[in-house]
Design a protein around this motif. Sequence first.
Motif, PDB file in Angstrom:
ATOM      1  N   LEU A 115      39.965  38.155  27.656  1.00 51.60           N
ATOM      2  CA  LEU A 115      38.595  38.038  28.164  1.00 51.60           C
ATOM      3  C   LEU A 115      38.583  37.977  29.688  1.00 51.60           C
ATOM      4  O   LEU A 115      37.750  38.591  30.344  1.00 51.60           O
ATOM      5  CB  LEU A 115      37.950  36.746  27.652  1.00 51.60           C
ATOM      6  CG  LEU A 115      37.230  36.797  26.310  1.00 51.60           C
ATOM      7  CD1 LEU A 115      36.787  35.394  25.911  1.00 51.60           C
ATOM      8  CD2 LEU A 115      36.006  37.713  26.381  1.00 51.60           C
ATOM      9  N   PHE A 116      39.526  37.206  30.241  1.00 51.21           N
ATOM     10  CA  PHE A 116      39.545  36.993  31.677  1.00 51.21           C
ATOM     11  C   PHE A 116      40.600  37.848  32.376  1.00 51.21           C
ATOM     12  O   PHE A 116      40.991  37.571  33.499  1.00 51.21           O
ATOM     13  CB  PHE A 116      39.779  35.497  31.992  1.00 51.21           C
ATOM     14  CG  PHE A 116      38.578  34.640  31.704  1.00 51.21           C
ATOM     15  CD1 PHE A 116      38.406  34.063  30.460  1.00 51.21           C
ATOM     16  CD2 PHE A 116      37.604  34.434  32.670  1.00 51.21           C
ATOM     17  CE1 PHE A 116      37.281  33.288  30.177  1.00 51.21           C
ATOM     18  CE2 PHE A 116      36.483  33.656  32.410  1.00 51.21           C
ATOM     19  CZ  PHE A 116      36.325  33.087  31.159  1.00 51.21           C
ATOM     20  N   ASP A 117      41.036  38.881  31.709  1.00 56.85           N
ATOM     21  CA  ASP A 117      41.956  39.817  32.336  1.00 56.85           C
ATOM     22  C   ASP A 117      41.251  40.492  33.517  1.00 56.85           C
ATOM     23  O   ASP A 117      40.018  40.572  33.529  1.00 56.85           O
ATOM     24  CB  ASP A 117      42.392  40.870  31.300  1.00 56.85           C
ATOM     25  CG  ASP A 117      43.445  41.797  31.837  1.00 56.85           C
ATOM     26  OD1 ASP A 117      43.142  42.974  32.068  1.00 56.85           O
ATOM     27  OD2 ASP A 117      44.580  41.330  32.037  1.00 56.85           O
ATOM     28  N   TYR A 118      42.020  41.003  34.448  1.00 57.64           N
ATOM     29  CA  TYR A 118      41.437  41.666  35.626  1.00 57.64           C
ATOM     30  C   TYR A 118      40.505  42.799  35.176  1.00 57.64           C
ATOM     31  O   TYR A 118      39.455  43.029  35.768  1.00 57.64           O
ATOM     32  CB  TYR A 118      42.563  42.212  36.495  1.00 57.64           C
ATOM     33  CG  TYR A 118      42.106  42.732  37.840  1.00 57.64           C
ATOM     34  CD1 TYR A 118      41.840  44.086  38.023  1.00 57.64           C
ATOM     35  CD2 TYR A 118      41.946  41.874  38.919  1.00 57.64           C
ATOM     36  CE1 TYR A 118      41.414  44.570  39.252  1.00 57.64           C
ATOM     37  CE2 TYR A 118      41.531  42.341  40.153  1.00 57.64           C
ATOM     38  CZ  TYR A 118      41.271  43.687  40.318  1.00 57.64           C
ATOM     39  OH  TYR A 118      40.847  44.157  41.537  1.00 57.64           O
ATOM     40  N   PHE A 119      40.926  43.502  34.121  1.00 61.77           N
ATOM     41  CA  PHE A 119      40.104  44.597  33.594  1.00 61.77           C
ATOM     42  C   PHE A 119      39.378  44.170  32.319  1.00 61.77           C
ATOM     43  O   PHE A 119      38.976  44.987  31.510  1.00 61.77           O
ATOM     44  CB  PHE A 119      40.991  45.813  33.270  1.00 61.77           C
ATOM     45  CG  PHE A 119      41.706  46.357  34.478  1.00 61.77           C
ATOM     46  CD1 PHE A 119      43.066  46.145  34.643  1.00 61.77           C
ATOM     47  CD2 PHE A 119      41.024  47.059  35.457  1.00 61.77           C
ATOM     48  CE1 PHE A 119      43.734  46.632  35.756  1.00 61.77           C
ATOM     49  CE2 PHE A 119      41.681  47.548  36.569  1.00 61.77           C
ATOM     50  CZ  PHE A 119      43.035  47.336  36.728  1.00 61.77           C
ATOM     51  N   ILE A 128      31.307  42.366  32.613  1.00 63.04           N
ATOM     52  CA  ILE A 128      29.923  41.875  32.471  1.00 63.04           C
ATOM     53  C   ILE A 128      29.393  41.365  33.806  1.00 63.04           C
ATOM     54  O   ILE A 128      28.267  41.681  34.217  1.00 63.04           O
ATOM     55  CB  ILE A 128      29.853  40.745  31.414  1.00 63.04           C
ATOM     56  CG1 ILE A 128      30.126  41.318  30.022  1.00 63.04           C
ATOM     57  CG2 ILE A 128      28.502  40.044  31.443  1.00 63.04           C
ATOM     58  CD1 ILE A 128      30.233  40.278  28.931  1.00 63.04           C
ATOM     59  N   MET A 129      30.249  40.606  34.517  1.00 61.34           N
ATOM     60  CA  MET A 129      29.789  40.019  35.783  1.00 61.34           C
ATOM     61  C   MET A 129      29.515  41.100  36.825  1.00 61.34           C
ATOM     62  O   MET A 129      28.588  40.980  37.623  1.00 61.34           O
ATOM     63  CB  MET A 129      30.836  39.020  36.304  1.00 61.34           C
ATOM     64  CG  MET A 129      30.841  37.734  35.481  1.00 61.34           C
ATOM     65  SD  MET A 129      32.228  36.662  35.807  1.00 61.34           S
ATOM     66  CE  MET A 129      31.780  35.928  37.352  1.00 61.34           C
ATOM     67  N   GLN A 130      30.308  42.181  36.792  1.00 62.71           N
ATOM     68  CA  GLN A 130      30.054  43.274  37.730  1.00 62.71           C
ATOM     69  C   GLN A 130      28.757  43.987  37.374  1.00 62.71           C
ATOM     70  O   GLN A 130      27.967  44.329  38.250  1.00 62.71           O
ATOM     71  CB  GLN A 130      31.220  44.278  37.708  1.00 62.71           C
ATOM     72  CG  GLN A 130      32.373  43.867  38.623  1.00 62.71           C
ATOM     73  CD  GLN A 130      33.460  44.911  38.699  1.00 62.71           C
ATOM     74  OE1 GLN A 130      34.201  45.138  37.733  1.00 62.71           O
ATOM     75  NE2 GLN A 130      33.588  45.549  39.831  1.00 62.71           N
ATOM     76  N   ILE A 178      29.342  39.851  40.842  1.00 63.96           N
ATOM     77  CA  ILE A 178      30.518  40.058  41.701  1.00 63.96           C
ATOM     78  C   ILE A 178      30.593  41.533  42.087  1.00 63.96           C
ATOM     79  O   ILE A 178      30.125  42.400  41.348  1.00 63.96           O
ATOM     80  CB  ILE A 178      31.843  39.640  41.013  1.00 63.96           C
ATOM     81  CG1 ILE A 178      31.945  40.265  39.610  1.00 63.96           C
ATOM     82  CG2 ILE A 178      31.962  38.123  40.919  1.00 63.96           C
ATOM     83  CD1 ILE A 178      33.258  40.013  38.907  1.00 63.96           C
ATOM     84  N   ASP A 179      31.182  41.782  43.280  1.00 66.50           N
ATOM     85  CA  ASP A 179      31.324  43.183  43.722  1.00 66.50           C
ATOM     86  C   ASP A 179      32.565  43.818  43.128  1.00 66.50           C
ATOM     87  O   ASP A 179      32.552  44.978  42.729  1.00 66.50           O
ATOM     88  CB  ASP A 179      31.445  43.238  45.260  1.00 66.50           C
ATOM     89  CG  ASP A 179      30.154  42.777  45.900  1.00 66.50           C
ATOM     90  OD1 ASP A 179      30.224  42.112  46.958  1.00 66.50           O
ATOM     91  OD2 ASP A 179      29.081  43.076  45.322  1.00 66.50           O
ATOM     92  N   LYS A 180      33.664  43.040  43.160  1.00 69.00           N
ATOM     93  CA  LYS A 180      34.907  43.575  42.577  1.00 69.00           C
ATOM     94  C   LYS A 180      35.476  42.539  41.608  1.00 69.00           C
ATOM     95  O   LYS A 180      35.132  41.362  41.672  1.00 69.00           O
ATOM     96  CB  LYS A 180      35.906  43.950  43.669  1.00 69.00           C
ATOM     97  CG  LYS A 180      36.308  42.840  44.588  1.00 69.00           C
ATOM     98  CD  LYS A 180      37.332  43.338  45.586  1.00 69.00           C
ATOM     99  CE  LYS A 180      37.927  42.115  46.280  1.00 69.00           C
ATOM    100  NZ  LYS A 180      39.042  42.402  47.087  1.00 69.00           N
ATOM    101  N   LEU A 237      43.278  53.895  43.405  1.00 63.61           N
ATOM    102  CA  LEU A 237      42.362  52.873  42.875  1.00 63.61           C
ATOM    103  C   LEU A 237      41.139  53.485  42.203  1.00 63.61           C
ATOM    104  O   LEU A 237      40.626  52.942  41.228  1.00 63.61           O
ATOM    105  CB  LEU A 237      41.927  51.921  43.999  1.00 63.61           C
ATOM    106  CG  LEU A 237      43.045  51.052  44.598  1.00 63.61           C
ATOM    107  CD1 LEU A 237      42.527  50.220  45.768  1.00 63.61           C
ATOM    108  CD2 LEU A 237      43.652  50.143  43.550  1.00 63.61           C
ATOM    109  N   ASP A 238      40.700  54.638  42.717  1.00 65.09           N
ATOM    110  CA  ASP A 238      39.513  55.272  42.115  1.00 65.09           C
ATOM    111  C   ASP A 238      39.780  55.688  40.673  1.00 65.09           C
ATOM    112  O   ASP A 238      38.904  55.622  39.825  1.00 65.09           O
ATOM    113  CB  ASP A 238      39.097  56.502  42.936  1.00 65.09           C
ATOM    114  CG  ASP A 238      38.627  56.100  44.322  1.00 65.09           C
ATOM    115  OD1 ASP A 238      38.790  56.902  45.271  1.00 65.09           O
ATOM    116  OD2 ASP A 238      38.102  54.971  44.456  1.00 65.09           O
TER     117      ASP A 238
END
Lengths: 310, 458
Positions: free
Chosen positions: A138-142, A148-150, A155-157, B185-186
Amino acid sequence: MNILMKANHNDIKKGLSVQTQCYLLIGLQIIGFFVFTIYPILWSAAKSWFFYDGVDANTVFVGWDNFKTIFTKDYIYWNTWKTTFKFTIYKTILEIPIALMLATLLSKGLKGSNFFRSMFYLPNIISVAIIGVMFSNLFDYFGVMNNIMQKLGLIDKPVDWFAGTGTALGVLVVGSAWQTFGINVLYFCAALNNVPNDMYEAAEIDGAGPIKQFFSITLPMIAPVFSTLLLLSINGTLHTSDYILVMTNGAPAGTTFTVGAYMVNKFVPGFAEGVVNIGYGCALSLVTSAIYSAIAVIYLNATKKLKNIY
Amino acid sequence: MKKVSLLLALCLIITCFAGCGGKDVSTGAKDKIVIWSNNAHSKNFYNEKINEFNKTIGAENGIEVEYIIKDNIGQAVELAFVSDQAPDLMFGTALEKLAGDGSIISFDELKNGQKYIDKYKDHLVENRNMVNGKTYRLPLNSTTYGLIYNKDMFKKAGIVDKNGEPTPPKTWDEVVEYAKKLTNLDKQEFGIVFNAKDSWWYGTDINQFASAGGGYVDGLNHHTQQFDFSGQAEVMKKIMQIKKDGSYVPGAEGLSNDAARARFAAGGIGMKTAGSFDYAVLTEQFPAKIDWGVAPMPSFEEDERYAQYCLFSANMAINRKSVEKYGEEKILLVYDYLQNDDFVVDMYKAGVGIPYDYSLVKDVKIKDKPQWKEFADLLAISAKPSNVIGIKSDATGITSIVTIWSEIWAQKHKVSDIDRLIADYTKQRNAGIEKYIKDHPDYVVPEPAKKDTRVLVK
């Protein structure tokens, strides 16, 4: 007189017989307790004064060296206590009020209460390993959370949740609270059921609103149970180890290790890398147990008054 | 009612002893020889071979072999010996402990054991095969390590030779450079993936991978009998450069090796450190969707490559009581069947194990397993088993290098501090040698190696 003595003798015979049966029935548990709990504790305590790496031939008595190292060199161990206290406090602050609030709602007898009570308890029966995998994903970078937050523009990134101590600890607290809040809901429900309704009726007549009733009636009435629940929750959280190992394994840089997780990761053969001084690990366990006991005693003394609040 | 309760109580107690049954030693006229293993991956292969044995040699000699997979085999074997229910042959044992208490028998004590010792003498290692010079387990397999790379990504990035074939990195500088080139990255493509969640990340990616550049594995220089972690420090600096460049898959702290392997298999990642066991992972567990290859570990200088780290695993240990019960001949008949060169080559052909000796498979052709062949070829440039015994060191109270590395990775220390941190650690570990000797007056300090054990292969 003879009849009385005979009657008493029969009573005694009956009592002994029942007693014997009882001891036989719990005998297994008692034997198991001594073999699988007391003996390992005593073995571990004895090994605390040795250098022991699993090979008997290498075992050497080192006196108080292990304990001196704990109190003078092992700063990592004491840092894990800070993490453990932080984890416990944050989790308790998050979990207990939510559990109490939900229990209060459930005790109103609303439609679907039984269903929700079961659903709230469900995470409690899921194994720690599965919860670790779930929240790691769930909290993986991807993972889903970043996605959802993006999308919501929060969040931007993506956030690298496990790269920072604060964020990693946050994920640990959320995951752990999610797993165990359900059992606290059930305990609170049971406690709330014992609060007499006529007290609320009387309060209503006196013009007290729901919030006033909650703080003046509900909380004091459940205070003894509340203090026990809090002790169990704090005690359970202080002991957390396998959950930490599965979720973060101490990342980043061992800063999310609780005391239990640190000891398992560094000193338990099979978990620890290379050859370890198990004797030192035993000494750590002894010191840790003493600290846990002290915490429990302090807590019980501090909450003595709650038992007689009403 | 009282009698019923008493009966119930007695039944409860008795059922708890049901697990204490004795070992079934024979079925009919055949001697049942039991083998315990912890290798679930090769289970099918072993079952096939053992069925073959049972129908042929086993049937002729009155032997039936049973092969059982056990989790946590070290502990299971120790408990089994305590309760006198140990198997006849077993993998994964605490060798020093079981040899020390006489539970297992050495080949030196067997009447026909010497021929095995003579055959395998160049591959017998203290604490893996031998204890105090006596041979308890014979060599079987090896695990080689290398850099797996995504050939498609290399071709797309133009990292190819004049024939258009991808050229994997030979040095750590090339690893850093190629990782940067491969990162986009893209397109969410990254040069390399790290499984920073695992405690053994340091052990493989840094400790073992320092060997090709001349680093001492586990930091021990057997010639001086002192620690030297300078090789590991160099690898740390390269990995920190990769981190600075952003050429790795982000979220490394949350990635276990399984997750990292699954992502590599799915594509979009240029490189990953791997062992030969990863062949099965990338063909069966997480079948790779990419064209991938295996390259040697990178060195520090292109013209200075040392024999790289390789893990040699041992075959079964023999239960001393089993030799007394069934006779040495029967036990060795089974052992030999699961040890001889043909068996070892068959393991290789089945993709289950790379032999301990490269010469056994150097010319063996396998068509459909190119990456398996590449892992096996790494054996030719890997360090041979060494019989130099490492000196012991008491590391109690010393911050482990695993912790130091994880702090460096988390940027709690500057990259410029790496050399100082590692030098401090090295000093403490060397002091630990003196402490161990002082605390263990009966400890016999091993003879140092006559020369530096690192071997130049290029």
